[in-house]
Each structure stands twice: as C-alpha cells, then as structure tokens.
Write a protein that holds these residues in place. Structure first.
Motif: not given
Length: 196
Positions: A70-86, A133-141
């Motif tokens: 679960l991620w968002a493009s405005w989230c700096p940690p999400c942006r940093r980990e996306m190339p690793i996940l790719r 929301a359905s998984l109860g998560q409020v933090a990204f990633p």
C-alpha cells in the motif's frame, strides 16, 4: 449476449433509479432521479472495478506467495522503496507483487511513474483508500506478505530497504519451500522476528 460490464452498469442504474424514486416519495420532495442514478451507478462501478482489479491481480497467481504494498506518490518512504520493490518484482518471478495506490487519481499515479521511470505489474488504484481502511492501516508504506495459501505471514509498516525486503522474501520463499518438502516452519517464529 450482454457483457458483464453492461450488466453491472444496468443493474447500478436500476438500483439508483429505484432508490431515487423511494427517496423522493419518502421525503415528499422532487429528487432528480437521473442524477441520483448516475452518482450511485458511478460509485458502484468504481468499487466493482477496484474489486475486479484486485481479484484479477491476486488470482492471476494461484499457489504463489503474494506481496501486497500500500503506497502513495506523495509519501517519501514510499517513493524511496518503489525502485527496490520494482527490482524485487523482476528478480522474484515466483512471488506475486501487487501495488495498491491509496487515495490518488490515475493521472497522479501515471505522472509519478513516468517521472521516476517505473514500470510495475499488478498496479491497482484505490482512490478512496478503502484497502488501507479495511486493513486498519493509517501509515504508508505498508507491505503485507501472504503465503501461497493466502494466509498473512508478515506485515511491515514503514519503508523497506533492499536488505530488509530480501530478508523477508527469503523467509517467505523458505517457508514455501519447506511446505513443499513437507516440513512446517512455525509461523509465530517468522512473525515474532519480522517486526524489527
């Protein structure tokens, strides 16, 4: 024969018309039934489209472990980990990777992916953030690891480094390998050591 999409649209419009008629009579006011029908049909179609995307992405890999991010493009940690996940998606073909963007439009996600030169398979959009929301998560990633049977094995809230992701994927594949060999690794040991 009507396509499933046409059937869903017709059912949504019919439901919207029925609800608008009922609301108009109940409240004794003039309700523009076409507007209510269109709004309800649009909401239903958007939700069904997301459910269909998830079902398609998840069921495309029966019997394979799945990593759900679960991620968002405005989230700096999400942006940093996306190339690793790719890279992980490319290097671990036996693991199904599903990326669910939370709360952003298709245009925002497309622009981000183009700017970062990222290509991802199984990329889903959840503009309302209903998955988190359905998984109860409020933090990204947040990253979920499921075994081949669909059982949740591990959850990581926060950024994954290449080393952390490699360690978790190694555990997941070892767990899957031991099951194929007839051995059982205790899931509690895997979960208790994974929340570092």
């Amino acid at each position: 024969m009507l396509s499933p999409t046409v059937v869903v649209v017709l059912a949504a419009v019919l439901l919207g018309e029925t609800l608008a008629l009922w609301l108009g009579r109940r409240a004794k006011v003039d309700v523009d039934r076409s507007v209510v029908a269109i709004v309800l049909a649009g909401a239903l179609i958007a939700r069904l489209a997301f459910v269909w995307q998830w079902r398609t992405a998840y069921l495309a890999a029966p019997g394979r472990p799945t990593v759900l991010n679960l991620w968002a493009s405005w989230c700096p940690p999400c942006r940093r980990e996306m190339p690793i996940l790719r890279e992980a998606q490319a290097n671990y073909p036996d693991i199904n990777f599903v990326f669910v963007n939370q709360g952003e439009s298709a245009q925002q996600v497309h622009r981000y992916l183009e700017e970062q030169d990222l290509t991802l398979s199984n990329l889903l959009l959840d503009p309302q953030g209903q998955t988190a929301a359905s998984l109860g998560q409020v933090a990204f990633p947040t990253t979920y690891l499921f075994n081949a049977a669909g059982r949740l094995i591990d959850v990581r809230v926060g950024e994954l480094t290449a080393a952390t992701l490699a360690e978790r994927l190694a555990r997941l594949t070892a767990l899957e390998g031991s099951k194929k060999a007839g051995k059982r690794l205790p899931a509690q040991r895997l979960l208790s050591s994974s929340h570092r």
